[in-house]
Write an enzyme that holds these catalytic residues in place. Structure first.
Site, PDB file in Angstrom:
ATOM      1  N   LYS A  21      81.010  27.235  29.795  1.00  0.00           N
ATOM      2  CA  LYS A  21      80.447  26.347  28.768  1.00  0.00           C
ATOM      3  C   LYS A  21      78.916  26.372  28.820  1.00  0.00           C
ATOM      4  O   LYS A  21      78.257  26.484  27.795  1.00  0.00           O
ATOM      5  CB  LYS A  21      80.926  24.896  28.965  1.00  0.00           C
ATOM      6  CG  LYS A  21      82.414  24.700  28.849  1.00  0.00           C
ATOM      7  CD  LYS A  21      82.795  23.229  28.888  1.00  0.00           C
ATOM      8  CE  LYS A  21      82.477  22.521  30.190  1.00  0.00           C
ATOM      9  NZ  LYS A  21      83.214  23.006  31.379  1.00  0.00           N
ATOM     10  N   ARG A  43      84.524  14.019  28.478  1.00  0.00           N
ATOM     11  CA  ARG A  43      85.464  14.528  29.474  1.00  0.00           C
ATOM     12  C   ARG A  43      86.658  13.605  29.645  1.00  0.00           C
ATOM     13  O   ARG A  43      87.545  13.898  30.440  1.00  0.00           O
ATOM     14  CB  ARG A  43      84.756  14.646  30.810  1.00  0.00           C
ATOM     15  CG  ARG A  43      84.292  16.055  31.169  1.00  0.00           C
ATOM     16  CD  ARG A  43      83.565  15.942  32.482  1.00  0.00           C
ATOM     17  NE  ARG A  43      83.543  17.120  33.270  1.00  0.00           N
ATOM     18  CZ  ARG A  43      82.460  17.910  33.409  1.00  0.00           C
ATOM     19  NH1 ARG A  43      81.385  17.674  32.720  1.00  0.00           N
ATOM     20  NH2 ARG A  43      82.500  18.933  34.218  1.00  0.00           N
ATOM     21  N   ARG A  85      79.487  31.327  42.004  1.00  0.00           N
ATOM     22  CA  ARG A  85      78.376  30.900  41.151  1.00  0.00           C
ATOM     23  C   ARG A  85      77.162  30.483  41.983  1.00  0.00           C
ATOM     24  O   ARG A  85      77.293  29.821  43.000  1.00  0.00           O
ATOM     25  CB  ARG A  85      78.846  29.716  40.294  1.00  0.00           C
ATOM     26  CG  ARG A  85      77.808  29.234  39.330  1.00  0.00           C
ATOM     27  CD  ARG A  85      78.444  28.501  38.210  1.00  0.00           C
ATOM     28  NE  ARG A  85      78.775  27.121  38.581  1.00  0.00           N
ATOM     29  CZ  ARG A  85      79.185  26.231  37.696  1.00  0.00           C
ATOM     30  NH1 ARG A  85      79.356  26.569  36.434  1.00  0.00           N
ATOM     31  NH2 ARG A  85      79.469  25.002  38.078  1.00  0.00           N
ATOM     32  N   ARG A 142      75.905  25.144  44.354  1.00  0.00           N
ATOM     33  CA  ARG A 142      76.080  23.709  44.170  1.00  0.00           C
ATOM     34  C   ARG A 142      77.109  23.197  45.167  1.00  0.00           C
ATOM     35  O   ARG A 142      78.098  23.869  45.432  1.00  0.00           O
ATOM     36  CB  ARG A 142      76.585  23.435  42.736  1.00  0.00           C
ATOM     37  CG  ARG A 142      75.476  23.348  41.724  1.00  0.00           C
ATOM     38  CD  ARG A 142      75.976  23.356  40.302  1.00  0.00           C
ATOM     39  NE  ARG A 142      77.139  22.522  40.024  1.00  0.00           N
ATOM     40  CZ  ARG A 142      77.673  22.370  38.812  1.00  0.00           C
ATOM     41  NH1 ARG A 142      77.127  22.986  37.769  1.00  0.00           N
ATOM     42  NH2 ARG A 142      78.727  21.620  38.633  1.00  0.00           N
ATOM     43  N   ARG A 178      87.958  19.205  41.275  1.00  0.00           N
ATOM     44  CA  ARG A 178      87.411  19.184  39.904  1.00  0.00           C
ATOM     45  C   ARG A 178      88.451  19.680  38.908  1.00  0.00           C
ATOM     46  O   ARG A 178      88.568  19.160  37.803  1.00  0.00           O
ATOM     47  CB  ARG A 178      86.149  20.053  39.818  1.00  0.00           C
ATOM     48  CG  ARG A 178      84.967  19.417  40.517  1.00  0.00           C
ATOM     49  CD  ARG A 178      83.863  20.420  40.754  1.00  0.00           C
ATOM     50  NE  ARG A 178      83.214  20.859  39.538  1.00  0.00           N
ATOM     51  CZ  ARG A 178      82.491  21.976  39.452  1.00  0.00           C
ATOM     52  NH1 ARG A 178      82.359  22.771  40.493  1.00  0.00           N
ATOM     53  NH2 ARG A 178      81.927  22.297  38.322  1.00  0.00           N
TER      54      ARG A 178
HETATM   55  P1  AMP Z   1      79.244  20.026  35.221  1.00  0.00           P
HETATM   56  O1  AMP Z   1      77.905  20.554  35.554  1.00  0.00           O
HETATM   57  O2  AMP Z   1      79.458  19.811  33.761  1.00  0.00           O
HETATM   58  O3  AMP Z   1      80.363  20.825  35.861  1.00  0.00           O
HETATM   59  O4  AMP Z   1      79.332  18.574  35.878  1.00  0.00           O
HETATM   60  C1  AMP Z   1      79.211  18.391  37.265  1.00  0.00           C
HETATM   61  C2  AMP Z   1      79.763  17.033  37.657  1.00  0.00           C
HETATM   62  O5  AMP Z   1      79.020  16.001  36.992  1.00  0.00           O
HETATM   63  C3  AMP Z   1      81.207  16.774  37.278  1.00  0.00           C
HETATM   64  O6  AMP Z   1      82.123  17.308  38.220  1.00  0.00           O
HETATM   65  C4  AMP Z   1      81.242  15.252  37.241  1.00  0.00           C
HETATM   66  O7  AMP Z   1      81.256  14.708  38.552  1.00  0.00           O
HETATM   67  C5  AMP Z   1      79.879  14.923  36.634  1.00  0.00           C
HETATM   68  N1  AMP Z   1      79.967  14.858  35.156  1.00  0.00           N
HETATM   69  C6  AMP Z   1      79.366  15.683  34.254  1.00  0.00           C
HETATM   70  N2  AMP Z   1      79.674  15.333  32.996  1.00  0.00           N
HETATM   71  C7  AMP Z   1      80.508  14.263  33.103  1.00  0.00           C
HETATM   72  C8  AMP Z   1      81.203  13.462  32.163  1.00  0.00           C
HETATM   73  N3  AMP Z   1      81.107  13.682  30.839  1.00  0.00           N
HETATM   74  N4  AMP Z   1      81.980  12.459  32.636  1.00  0.00           N
HETATM   75  C9  AMP Z   1      82.073  12.197  33.953  1.00  0.00           C
HETATM   76  N5  AMP Z   1      81.476  12.937  34.900  1.00  0.00           N
HETATM   77  C10 AMP Z   1      80.682  13.958  34.483  1.00  0.00           C
END
Ligand code: AMP
Length: 210
Positions: A13, A88, A122, A155, A166
């Site tokens: 994404k 989400r 990654r 990360r 996740r």
């Molecule tokens: P991402 O970089 O999009 O994979 O997000 C990393 C982490 O941030 C996720 O595993 C969640 O812990 C948190 N996070 C990001 N976006 C959301 C969201 N819309 N709702 C809840 N947690 C989020």
């Protein structure tokens, strides 16, 4: 163009949102990036979010909804935006509906085995957030970002155990959004596991032919 990119962690994404941002000149809004910046700056918001993220759990709805409400009010969002990683959960989708209408919901599809491979390999630039993969898209110089020279890091939530959590969170809380947007006839599917260029081409086709 107001667009949501849906899909499991690791499906690409962020990469696709970056490409689209450049092509269409509308901002990419990644709640994950915003939360990581808050953690880096040790703000109250960052401190609240940190443990959830490190545990592979979703940050509470009210926190991310607040972030999005603020961000979408900024003037650069007038012509549109790309949401990467939001909504989400169903309550997040419902909240978004009250903030703004959405033109496109694109679902990037991928299978679990490949997602784990992608996430484990990654590496992310600690400065500009550009992403690499140790095998598929390595940087020219090991551990250094090609674009800005920043250090590449893995990360914390891209380690095996947290990846599984996740993916479980995705299945439990985010997957229901597919049906939610399908019912509204706004969901369009793209195979997220083709090459970056191929996925982007298909994505553009979907948003241009609506
Ligand atoms: P991402 O970089 O999009 O994979 O997000 C990393 C982490 O941030 C996720 O595993 C969640 O812990 C948190 N996070 C990001 N976006 C959301 C969201 N819309 N709702 C809840 N947690 C989020």
């Amino acid at each position: 163009m107001k667009l949501i990119l849906l899909g499991p962690p690791g499906v690409g994404k962020g990469t696709q949102a970056n490409l689209l941002e450049k092509k269409v000149q509308i901002p990419k809004i990644s709640t994950g990036d915003i939360l990581r910046r808050e953690i880096q700056s040790q703000s109250a918001l960052g401190q609240k979010a940190q443990q959830f993220i490190n545990d592979g759990k979703l940050v509470p709805d009210e926190v991310v909804i607040g972030i999005i409400k603020n961000r979408l009010q900024k003037s650069d969002c007038r012509a549109g935006f790309i949401l990467d990683g939001f909504p989400r959960t169903l309550p997040q989708a419902e909240a978004l509906k009250t903030i703004t209408p959405i033109d496109h919901v694109i679902y990037l599809k991928g299978n679990e085995e490949e997602l784990i491979r992608r996430l484990e390999g990654r590496r992310t630039c600690s400065q500009c957030a550009k992403m690499y993969h140790v095998t598929f898209t390595p940087p020219k110089k090991e551990s250094v970002c090609d674009e800005c020279g920043g250090d590449l890091i893995q990360r914390k939530d891209d380690h095996r155990e947290t990846i599984s959590k996740r993916l479980q969170e995705y299945d439990r809380l985010t997957k229901p959004l597919l049906e939610y947007y399908q019912k509204q006839e706004s969901l369009r599917e793209v195979d997220g596991l083709a090459s970056v260029e191929e996925v982007f081409k298909n994505l553009l086709m979907k948003v241009e032919t609506k």
